[in-house]
Design a protein around this motif. Structure first.
Motif, PDB file in Angstrom:
ATOM      1  N   ASP A 134     111.290  54.632  13.097  1.00 36.71           N
ATOM      2  CA  ASP A 134     111.759  53.389  12.477  1.00 36.71           C
ATOM      3  C   ASP A 134     110.832  52.877  11.379  1.00 36.71           C
ATOM      4  OD1 ASP A 134     109.727  52.414  14.014  1.00 36.71           O
ATOM      5  OD2 ASP A 134     110.953  51.032  15.188  1.00 36.71           O
ATOM      6  N   SER A 139     113.843  48.135   6.641  1.00 36.29           N
ATOM      7  CA  SER A 139     114.435  47.053   7.400  1.00 36.29           C
ATOM      8  C   SER A 139     113.663  45.770   7.139  1.00 36.29           C
ATOM      9  CB  SER A 139     114.395  47.375   8.889  1.00 36.29           C
ATOM     10  OG  SER A 139     113.071  47.277   9.350  1.00 36.29           O
ATOM     11  N   SER A 140     114.174  44.653   7.580  1.00 33.49           N
ATOM     12  CA  SER A 140     113.489  43.378   7.399  1.00 33.49           C
ATOM     13  C   SER A 140     112.250  43.292   8.287  1.00 33.49           C
ATOM     14  CB  SER A 140     114.443  42.224   7.687  1.00 33.49           C
ATOM     15  OG  SER A 140     114.962  42.371   8.998  1.00 33.49           O
ATOM     16  N   ASP A 141     112.056  44.265   9.170  1.00 37.43           N
ATOM     17  CA  ASP A 141     110.886  44.263  10.051  1.00 37.43           C
ATOM     18  C   ASP A 141     109.640  44.847   9.392  1.00 37.43           C
ATOM     19  OD1 ASP A 141     112.487  43.213  12.016  1.00 37.43           O
ATOM     20  OD2 ASP A 141     112.917  45.158  12.930  1.00 37.43           O
TER      21      ASP A 141
END
Ligand SMILES: [Zn+2]
Ligand SMILES: [Zn+2]
Length: 151
Positions: A134, A139-141
């Motif tokens: 991931d 991603s916004s993470d």
């Protein structure tokens, strides 16, 4: 014939390893693009996935030095996988699989102007996402920068 092969122009592509000792060209359009998230591709590329531009092996021509081959035998299938690399700079130059005779890949990033390999122009598949990392997602993470965060 898929919609991808009907609409595109016939293009021949070229590329090289990091040091330029080995270059390659292709006689045809790629058959497809496979983005592989398997553990073997993570190890052989040192990255989150391999982006493989797939050709019939007879449609790839190498020039300069001959790529070295490292043969790996899969724990899971017991079949061989031959990865190619430059003996001087070590750059990844794709692979051949016992499981898929006659097919050879070249890494998308080694091509001159690899921006042409878009999912819009070529059938593109992500495989082995069961081992996807991931930290490669936008991603916004995770923090995202157009250039390096130091610049
Ligand atoms: Zn090289
Ligand atoms: Zn893989």
């Amino acid at each position: 014939m898929t919609e991808f092969t009907k609409s595109k122009r016939m293009m021949h592509y070229s590329g090289q390893c990091v040091c330029g000792t080995i270059s390659f060209s292709t006689r045809t359009e790629p058959l497809r693009i496979t983005i592989c998230h398997c553990a073997w591709c993570q190890r052989r590329t040192g990255s989150a996935f391999g982006v493989e531009v797939v050709f019939n092996e007879n449609d790839i021509v190498f020039a300069g030095d001959t790529p070295q081959i490292y043969r790996h035998v899969s724990d899971e299938s017991a079949r061989w996988l031959d990865s190619r690399f430059c003996p001087k700079c070590g750059a990844n130059l794709g692979f051949t699989l016992e499981a898929v005779p006659g097919i050879q890949t070249l890494p998308a990033g080694a091509f001159d102007g690899s921006g042409q390999f878009t999912a819009k122009n070529y059938q593109t598949r992500h495989v082995y996402i069961r081992s996807r990392r991931d930290w490669a997602d936008l991603s916004s993470d995770v923090e995202v920068f157009e250039a390096h965060f130091r610049s």
